[in-house]
Enzyme design. Structure first.
Site, mmCIF file in Angstrom:
data_model
loop_
_atom_site.group_PDB
_atom_site.id
_atom_site.type_symbol
_atom_site.label_atom_id
_atom_site.label_comp_id
_atom_site.label_asym_id
_atom_site.label_seq_id
_atom_site.Cartn_x
_atom_site.Cartn_y
_atom_site.Cartn_z
ATOM 1 N N PRO A 24 0.885 -1.021 0.071
ATOM 2 C CA PRO A 24 0.024 0.021 0.002
ATOM 3 C C PRO A 24 1.006 1.293 -0.026
ATOM 4 O O PRO A 24 1.898 1.170 0.737
ATOM 5 C CB PRO A 24 -0.844 -0.210 1.484
ATOM 6 C CG PRO A 24 0.045 -1.010 2.270
ATOM 7 C CD PRO A 24 0.691 -1.778 1.227
ATOM 8 N N MET A 25 0.659 2.453 -0.903
ATOM 9 C CA MET A 25 1.212 3.406 -0.990
ATOM 10 C C MET A 25 0.312 4.686 -1.065
ATOM 11 O O MET A 25 -0.140 4.994 -2.233
ATOM 12 C CB MET A 25 2.375 3.278 -1.892
ATOM 13 C CG MET A 25 3.613 2.750 -1.497
ATOM 14 S SD MET A 25 5.074 2.902 -2.788
ATOM 15 C CE MET A 25 4.068 1.862 -3.996
ATOM 16 N N ALA A 26 -0.011 5.394 -0.018
ATOM 17 C CA ALA A 26 -0.927 6.408 -0.040
ATOM 18 C C ALA A 26 -0.395 7.574 -1.096
ATOM 19 O O ALA A 26 0.858 7.963 -1.115
ATOM 20 C CB ALA A 26 -1.131 7.033 1.321
ATOM 21 N N CYS A 112 2.046 3.017 9.651
ATOM 22 C CA CYS A 112 2.072 4.526 9.245
ATOM 23 C C CYS A 112 3.088 5.370 10.314
ATOM 24 O O CYS A 112 2.440 5.572 11.156
ATOM 25 C CB CYS A 112 0.869 5.004 8.787
ATOM 26 S SG CYS A 112 1.279 6.772 7.830
ATOM 27 N N GLY A 238 6.979 -1.827 -2.386
ATOM 28 C CA GLY A 238 6.434 -0.603 -2.583
ATOM 29 C C GLY A 238 7.295 0.239 -3.338
ATOM 30 O O GLY A 238 6.922 0.347 -4.619
ATOM 31 N N ARG A 239 8.089 1.003 -2.813
ATOM 32 C CA ARG A 239 8.804 2.138 -3.658
ATOM 33 C C ARG A 239 9.577 1.487 -4.838
ATOM 34 O O ARG A 239 9.530 2.437 -5.940
ATOM 35 C CB ARG A 239 9.785 2.638 -2.681
ATOM 36 C CG ARG A 239 9.493 3.367 -1.758
ATOM 37 C CD ARG A 239 10.444 3.776 -0.453
ATOM 38 N NE ARG A 239 10.879 2.554 0.042
ATOM 39 C CZ ARG A 239 11.973 2.693 0.764
ATOM 40 N NH1 ARG A 239 12.681 3.461 1.162
ATOM 41 N NH2 ARG A 239 12.391 1.345 1.360
HETATM 42 C C1 FMN Z 1 4.897 7.163 -0.633
HETATM 43 C C2 FMN Z 1 4.349 6.195 0.570
HETATM 44 C C3 FMN Z 1 3.105 5.881 0.931
HETATM 45 C C4 FMN Z 1 3.103 4.900 1.880
HETATM 46 N N1 FMN Z 1 1.837 4.519 2.191
HETATM 47 C C5 FMN Z 1 1.299 3.422 3.148
HETATM 48 C C6 FMN Z 1 0.119 3.183 3.319
HETATM 49 O O1 FMN Z 1 -1.012 3.699 2.969
HETATM 50 N N2 FMN Z 1 -0.082 1.942 4.249
HETATM 51 C C7 FMN Z 1 0.843 1.308 4.643
HETATM 52 O O2 FMN Z 1 0.836 0.260 5.368
HETATM 53 N N3 FMN Z 1 1.993 1.399 4.274
HETATM 54 C C8 FMN Z 1 2.505 2.452 3.292
HETATM 55 N N4 FMN Z 1 3.724 2.998 2.939
HETATM 56 C C9 FMN Z 1 4.905 1.986 3.466
HETATM 57 C C10 FMN Z 1 4.873 0.636 2.203
HETATM 58 O O3 FMN Z 1 3.938 -0.099 2.050
HETATM 59 C C11 FMN Z 1 6.213 -0.178 2.650
HETATM 60 O O4 FMN Z 1 6.010 -0.915 3.743
HETATM 61 C C12 FMN Z 1 7.426 0.613 2.775
HETATM 62 O O5 FMN Z 1 7.518 1.603 1.713
HETATM 63 C C13 FMN Z 1 8.631 -0.431 2.479
HETATM 64 O O6 FMN Z 1 8.685 -1.301 1.598
HETATM 65 P P1 FMN Z 1 9.704 -0.840 0.225
HETATM 66 O O7 FMN Z 1 10.895 -0.835 0.727
HETATM 67 O O8 FMN Z 1 9.311 -2.029 -0.809
HETATM 68 O O9 FMN Z 1 9.291 0.374 -0.220
HETATM 69 C C14 FMN Z 1 4.105 4.077 1.986
HETATM 70 C C15 FMN Z 1 5.351 3.992 1.743
HETATM 71 C C16 FMN Z 1 5.472 5.193 0.569
HETATM 72 C C17 FMN Z 1 6.875 5.079 0.397
#
Ligand code: FMN
Length: 336
Positions: A24-26, A112, A238-239
């Site tokens: 999830p990424m808001a 979050c 995510g990212r």
């Molecule tokens: C821009 C952005 C928005 C995010 N929004 C949420 C969210 O709405 N809910 C959530 O549980 N995690 C959110 N995250 C966290 C990601 O789901 C994830 O846990 C985190 O980015 C680490 O994973 P990655 O290294 O693959 O990016 C967000 C991360 C980013 C960068």
């Protein structure tokens, strides 16, 4: 042996290929983003976090976040919607509203780190040891309110002195959560440093529900390493999917066949970017859509020649026509 991962994980009756899921990424992973992620191989998607209070108070923009991308065709499945909140009653009511949109799963946000969420007692505030009872109450309330699987997404803990993902995951399991996603960073770390995969491995050993590993997976090999080193049941990205939704296809192919990914050429990158931006505009209209498209477009250009100059142009996009012109210019400059 790579092929051993071409299996499925079941979250109750929800069957998910053990490749990679979209995190999830808001403000990033909206319906358009999830559509391209799904088209290019995401095994499962989780929507942007949704405020439980906003839903219960009938806020239309909040409710719109629950929509399945491409609902008619059932294309975005399996998929979860994610709720955040700090009060069990609101979370339960919100879960009932969210279930009305027929997601496969409802996920509870307990990770979050953003101040405006944490100060309301939601998100990663639920990881504070003193909030363990409240956290359990929220999971219990949501699980009791709906008859679809409930999962939770946590971090390793609030800070380096309170790494408690194992305890938190056990509480979630006790109250009926059917999977737990673990991002191996503390709230204090936000997105800095590196994710501690050891915490994910520890959670996997401690609970009997599926564990979803998350943090720093940026390619097919890293994904397989995450499976191997943590024993997790599913990996969440995510990212690294920003401007690169085909990462899921790369991962799926590598997991299935051991075939390493080959880089997309510029024409292919621009084609996916165009598809994505047209979807944003379809969903949000040209004016709001192009505002959103600016950052999404810039992510696609990362790493290409003259990216900095093109990214500046992305920041000024106001119409689809602007975008087509920019894409044409990029191709012409590259002599394609
Ligand atoms: C821009 C952005 C928005 C995010 N929004 C949420 C969210 O709405 N809910 C959530 O549980 N995690 C959110 N995250 C966290 C990601 O789901 C994830 O846990 C985190 O980015 C680490 O994973 P990655 O290294 O693959 O990016 C967000 C991360 C980013 C960068």
């Amino acid at each position: 042996m790579i092929c051993e991962y071409m299996e499925y994980v079941y979250i109750k009756n929800v069957k998910i290929a053990k490749t990679a899921a979209l995190a999830p990424m808001a403000d990033v992973a909206d319906g358009a983003f999830r559509t391209v992620a799904k088209k290019y191989g995401a095994a499962y998607t989780v929507g942007e976090m949704v405020s439980a209070k906003g839903l219960v108070y009938g806020d239309k923009k909040t409710a719109a976040l629950l929509k399945t991308a491409d609902f008619e065709s059932g294309f975005e499945r399996p998929r979860a919607v994610q709720l955040f909140g700090s009060e069990p009653e609101f979370m339960a009511k919100a879960a009932v509203i969210a279930a009305g949109e027929r997601p496969d799963i409802i996920d509870v946000n307990a990770g979050c780190p953003v101040a405006k969420v944490v100060k309301t007692g939601a998100g990663s505030a639920l990881l504070k040891p003193e909030n363990a009872k409240l956290f359990g109450g929220i999971i219990n309330a949501v699980v009791s309110a709906v008859d679809i699987p409930v999962t939770v997404k946590i971090r390793s803990g609030w800070d380096e002195n309170s790494i408690n993902a194992v305890e938190t995951a056990k509480i979630a399991e006790y109250y009926g959560a059917l999977a737990v996603a673990v991002h191996g960073r503390t709230k204090r770390q936000a997105y800095s440093g590196t994710a501690d995969w050891g915490v994910i491995a520890a959670v996997k050993k401690a609970v009997n529900i599926p564990v979803i590993g998350n943090g720093d997976v940026d390619g097919a090999e890293k994904c397989v390493q995450m499976y191997e080193r943590t024993g997790c049941d599913l990996v969440m990205v995510g990212r690294a999917a920003r401007g690169r939704p085909w990462i899921f296809r790369d991962i799926a192919r590598y997991v299935e066949t051991g075939e390493p990914p080959s880089a997309l050429d510029l024409t292919e990158i621009l084609a996916v970017m165009r598809e994505h931006i047209e979807l944003i505009v379809r969903d949000k209209g040209e004016s709001a859509g192009m505002r959103e498209a600016r950052k999404q477009a810039a992510w696609y250009l990362k790493g290409i020649r003259n990216a900095a100059g093109y990214r500046e142009k992305c920041a000024r996009l106001v119409s689809l026509k602007d975008f087509y012109e920019l894409a044409g210019r990029i191709l012409a400059d590259a002599g394609s």
